[in-house]
Structure formats: structure tokens, C-alpha cells
Design an enzyme around this catalytic site. Structure first.
Site, PDB file in Angstrom:
ATOM      1  N   PRO A  84       7.596  11.735   0.913  1.00 57.86           N
ATOM      2  CA  PRO A  84       8.775  12.341   1.794  1.00 57.86           C
ATOM      3  C   PRO A  84       8.146  13.613   2.358  1.00 57.86           C
ATOM      4  O   PRO A  84       8.637  13.785   3.571  1.00 57.86           O
ATOM      5  CB  PRO A  84      10.005  12.691   0.928  1.00 57.86           C
ATOM      6  CG  PRO A  84       9.799  11.641  -0.184  1.00 57.86           C
ATOM      7  CD  PRO A  84       8.511  11.252  -0.423  1.00 57.86           C
TER       8      PRO A  84
ATOM      9  N   GLU B 245       0.259   4.740   9.741  1.00 57.37           N
ATOM     10  CA  GLU B 245      -1.398   4.674   9.333  1.00 57.37           C
ATOM     11  C   GLU B 245      -2.032   5.497  10.326  1.00 57.37           C
ATOM     12  O   GLU B 245      -2.900   5.565  10.847  1.00 57.37           O
ATOM     13  CB  GLU B 245      -1.850   3.403   9.638  1.00 57.37           C
ATOM     14  CG  GLU B 245      -1.729   2.200   8.619  1.00 57.37           C
ATOM     15  CD  GLU B 245      -2.716   1.049   9.034  1.00 57.37           C
ATOM     16  OE1 GLU B 245      -3.864   0.986   9.151  1.00 57.37           O
ATOM     17  OE2 GLU B 245      -2.237   0.044   8.238  1.00 57.37           O
TER      18      GLU B 245
ATOM     19  N   PHE C  36       1.014  -1.308  -0.217  1.00 58.85           N
ATOM     20  CA  PHE C  36       0.258   0.107  -0.234  1.00 58.85           C
ATOM     21  C   PHE C  36       1.063   1.259  -0.028  1.00 58.85           C
ATOM     22  O   PHE C  36       1.988   1.417   0.893  1.00 58.85           O
ATOM     23  CB  PHE C  36      -0.817  -0.106   1.284  1.00 58.85           C
ATOM     24  CG  PHE C  36      -1.768   1.037   1.385  1.00 58.85           C
ATOM     25  CD1 PHE C  36      -3.241   0.853   1.096  1.00 58.85           C
ATOM     26  CD2 PHE C  36      -1.541   2.297   2.298  1.00 58.85           C
ATOM     27  CE1 PHE C  36      -4.142   1.931   1.170  1.00 58.85           C
ATOM     28  CE2 PHE C  36      -2.636   3.004   2.316  1.00 58.85           C
ATOM     29  CZ  PHE C  36      -3.795   3.142   1.780  1.00 58.85           C
TER      30      PHE C  36
ATOM     31  N   GLY D  16      18.028  -5.029  34.121  1.00 54.96           N
ATOM     32  CA  GLY D  16      19.063  -5.044  32.795  1.00 54.96           C
ATOM     33  C   GLY D  16      18.753  -6.077  31.874  1.00 54.96           C
ATOM     34  O   GLY D  16      19.163  -5.928  30.764  1.00 54.96           O
TER      35      GLY D  16
ATOM     36  N   SER E  98       2.415   7.101   1.509  1.00 52.83           N
ATOM     37  CA  SER E  98       3.138   8.341   2.008  1.00 52.83           C
ATOM     38  C   SER E  98       4.288   8.506   1.218  1.00 52.83           C
ATOM     39  O   SER E  98       4.708   7.816   0.370  1.00 52.83           O
ATOM     40  CB  SER E  98       3.881   7.495   3.411  1.00 52.83           C
ATOM     41  OG  SER E  98       3.048   7.308   4.530  1.00 52.83           O
TER      42      SER E  98
ATOM     43  N   GLN F 179      10.994  -2.418  32.436  1.00 50.05           N
ATOM     44  CA  GLN F 179      11.769  -1.917  33.851  1.00 50.05           C
ATOM     45  C   GLN F 179      11.654  -3.061  34.680  1.00 50.05           C
ATOM     46  O   GLN F 179      12.434  -3.280  35.686  1.00 50.05           O
ATOM     47  CB  GLN F 179      10.770  -0.902  34.160  1.00 50.05           C
ATOM     48  CG  GLN F 179      11.151   0.014  35.208  1.00 50.05           C
ATOM     49  CD  GLN F 179      12.501   0.621  35.116  1.00 50.05           C
ATOM     50  OE1 GLN F 179      12.627   0.976  33.726  1.00 50.05           O
ATOM     51  NE2 GLN F 179      13.260   1.248  36.103  1.00 50.05           N
TER      52      GLN F 179
END
Length: 393
Positions: free
Chosen positions: A135, A370, A130, A347, A133, A343
Site C-alpha cells: 500500500p 512494473e 510476483f 462514437g 508492491s 478518435q
């Protein structure tokens, strides 16, 4: 295993529960073996072929062309995206783009167009894309600069660029939106199906992103396309684009919901198994507060997503407000849920190869594509203001 008790909600029919259970089992047994993160193109091709072979792509085309339902059942597509997203973001992507890349054809195409392009996509022989979009024209469709002008007998010539195009470089066809000039702004656009091997269509650049999937910038340089490839009438491109997004926008929220459910499950496993200060992490009140927030946001997102899908399936002509609310809330909530899951892992949560690290990268783009969250807020505000002005709010 994700909690599926929500399938008892009144938004669903019995066949939706059967679909969810069957797809969950299939995805759990199949998806992981098809994905190689060092070969994203190959992974997508394998996923599309497997989804087609198992009949899951029947959900994204109408029954007239081998689909499961007379018209696209949005609740089924949402369930599929949620479940596939729960298992793997790339599996959701492969499924979703087969739907969005054929949605304009399914919804607005003529019989010849449906006969030509829908069966290969449903059967996994071709990959869909599709191309909206540009630039300088993403959420602002009226700023589109790509043009399609008459070129000889029964053809148009397309010139311009498209970018951030999912499946760019591996698609068999692109639904391309271009300015044809029937009116100013968004009313002067048309939609065309452009086969990938059409002279003048070039993959100008492959784009790398934090959650890898096939993505490209396309260049059209004198790309000559038959007028018979136009979807709908001249100047109806905006209608085609918005009508397609009206169906598929809520499904983006469903994909986010799948990521959020997986994040919640990973957090529950971690907090139950990890000991801190002599007790499970889950015994700490701060952990319980985080889990309560996460579970509440998951349920709230699910209610909005499946309300929008149910409304569309129940015959609503447009569900712009409902779909935008679902997309906005579900994607933002999923980001928060996944962030809390990271979180809670400490680590380990930012370690490559750990599921919550993957989810953290996968979920981020959903707040942009979208229609970015900020754009959804504009859409929602305009809807409620219009309703108030019309005396219906």
C-alpha cells in the site's frame, strides 16, 4: 493481420520469425474462444492451460526444466507478449505472469526450488505470482514494510500486506519480498516463495480495475515459511527483484507494442472503409497525418523494445537503461496510438465490445505497473548521469 516485416531486422535470428508466425496463427485460432469477460479467473486458468498445452510456456523457463532455451530468451518472450497482446490483453497477461512469477526462481533459485516450482508452471498445473508492491511501497521498494523474522528451527514468520498483486486469488505460489533487516533500506530485503495454501496467507481483497484481470491485496499474519524457500542469500531481495525486472521490464513495452499495432490496424481498417464527405476517411490529410504519426511511433517503440531484448540476450549483465527506455516509450506511445484509433472511430470507439474501446482500457495500466513512467524517467536520468560521471557517455 499485423505487419511482421520488422522480423527482418538484425535483432532477430531465424527461429524468432518461426516463433512469431506459429504463435500468431495459434492465437488467431484459439485465444478468443477461451475468454469470457464475465469469468476472468476461469478465462485465465483456461488460457494458462492452453498456452502450456501448445508449448508456449516453454519460453518462460530454462531448458534445464523443460524450457525452449538454455536461459530465458528475452526476444522470444517479447515477441510472444507482442503477439498475444495484439490478439487479447488477457492472453498476454496469462503468459507474462507465468514468466514474472517464476523469473526470480529461474534466475536466482537453487536446484531444489527450480525442481519444485518450475515444472508445474510450465505445464499449466499451477499459476505464478510476483508480490512486491505494498500500500505504501510500490516503485519505492526501499519503503517496504512487510517483514520476515526468524521463527523457530529453520523458518521465518512473514507479516504485512501486499497489494496490486496480479493472479492474486488464483496463484499456486507467490514470490514475496519482505524486510529481513540485514541493512537499511533496499539492502535489507529478502525474497521467499510462499505457497498459496500456507497458513497465515489470506486474500484480503479482490481488486476490480478497468481492464479486468485477477488482482488482489494479500495479508500475511504470522505466515510461517521454511528458510529453504528463500531465493538467494539473506538481504539479496532487491537484487532478485531488480534482476527479474531487468529481464521482464522490456517485455511490458512489447505488450504495449502489441496493443499499438492492433490499434493501428483497427485505424487503418476504419479509415479505409469509412466514407466522409464523399470519400474514404483515409483520403483526408488530417487522417493521413494521424496514421503517419501512429506508424512512426509503432516502429520507434519496436526498435527500443527489441534493442533492449537483443542486448540482454547478447550477454549484457544489466540492461537497466535500455529496458527502462523501452518500457517508457513503448507504453506512452501505445497510449497515444490507441487514443488516435478511438478518435478515428468516433462514437463507435467508446462503445463497449468494440476492439479499440477494449484496447483503450487495456493499455492504460502499462504506464503504471512494473515502474510508472515517471519512475522510468528517474532511472534513465540516473543511468545517463552515472555514465557521464564515469566518462562513458
Amino acid at each position: 493481420m499485423a505487419d511482421r516485416s520488422f522480423l527482418s531486422w538484425p535483432f532477430f535470428d531465424p527461429h524468432h520469425g518461426e516463433l512469431a508466425r506459429a504463435l500468431d496463427a495459434w492465437a488467431g485460432d484459439t485465444v478468443a474462444d477461451l475468454i469470457d469477460h464475465h469469468d476472468v479467473d476461469g478465462s485465465c486458468r483456461r488460457l494458462v492451460a492452453a498456452l502450456a498445452g501448445a508449448g508456449w510456456l516453454d519460453l518462460v523457463v530454462p531448458a534445464s526444466h523443460g524450457g525452449r532455451h538454455e536461459r530465458i530468451d528475452v526476444r522470444s518472450v517479447c515477441l510472444a507478449r507482442e503477439i498475444l497482446g495484439y490478439h487479447a490483453g488477457l492472453a498476454d497477461f496469462a503468459f507474462a505472469m507465468q514468466g514474472l512469477g517464476t523469473g526470480p526462481i529461474s534466475l536466482f533459485g537453487d536446484s531444489a526450488q527450480k525442481d519444485r516450482w518450475l515444472p508445474p508452471v510450465r505445464e499449466g498445473r499451477s499459476i505464478a505470482a510476483f508480490a512486491l508492491s505494498e500500500p505504501d511501497a510500490g516503485s519505492d521498494v526501499a519503503a517496504m514494510a512487510t517483514t520476515a523474522v526468524p521463527d523457530g528451527n529453520g523458518h521465518v514468520r512473514i507479516d504485512g500486506e501486499k497489494t496490486w498483486i496480479s493472479n492474486g486469488g488464483i496463484a499456486g505460489h507467490y514470490v514475496v519480498f519482505a524486510r529481513t533487516g540485514e541493512a537499511p533500506g533496499a539492502k535489507g530485503l529478502s525474497a521467499f516463495v510462499v505457497d498459496a495454501d500456507t497458513p497465515g496467507l489470506e486474500i484480503a481483497e479482490r481488486i476490480e480495475v478497468i481492464a479486468p484481470h485477477p488482482l488482489a491485496r494479500l495479508r500475511f499474519d504470522g505466515c510461517r515459511v521454511p528458510v529453504t524457500n528463500r531465493i538467494g542469500k539473506p538481504g539479496e531481495g532487491f537484487k532478485v527483484a531488480m534482476g527479474s525486472l531487468d529481464v521482464f521490464r522490456a517485455t511490458v513495452g512489447a505488450a504495449a507494442l502489441g496493443f499499438a499495432r492492433r490499434g493501428l490496424d483497427e485505424a487503418l481498417d476504419r479509415s479505409s472503409g469509412r466514407r466522409m464527405f464523399g470519400a474514404p476517411l483515409a483520403d483526408l490529410q488530417m487522417t493521413q497525418g494521424a496514421l503517419a504519426d501512429m506508424a512512426t511511433e509503432v516502429d520507434a517503440a519496436a526498435l527500443l523494445v527489441y534493442r533492449a531484448a537483443w542486448a540482454k540476450d547478447s550477454g549484457a549483465a544489466r540492461v537497466t537503461r535500455e529496458a527502462s527506455m523501452a518500457k517508457l516509450f513503448a507504453t506512452e506511445a501505445a497510449q497515444r496510438v490507441v487514443d488516435r484509433a478511438v478518435q478515428m472511430h468516433g462514437g463507435l470507439g467508446v462503445t463497449t465490445g468494440v476492439k479499440v474501446e477494449e484496447l483503450y482500457r487495456e493499455v492504460r495500466a502499462l504506464r503504471i505497473y512494473e515502474g510508472a513512467s515517471e519512475v522510468q524517467k528517474i532511472v534513465i536520468a540516473r543511468q545517463v548521469l552515472d555514465a557521464r560521471a564515469g566518462g562513458t557517455a
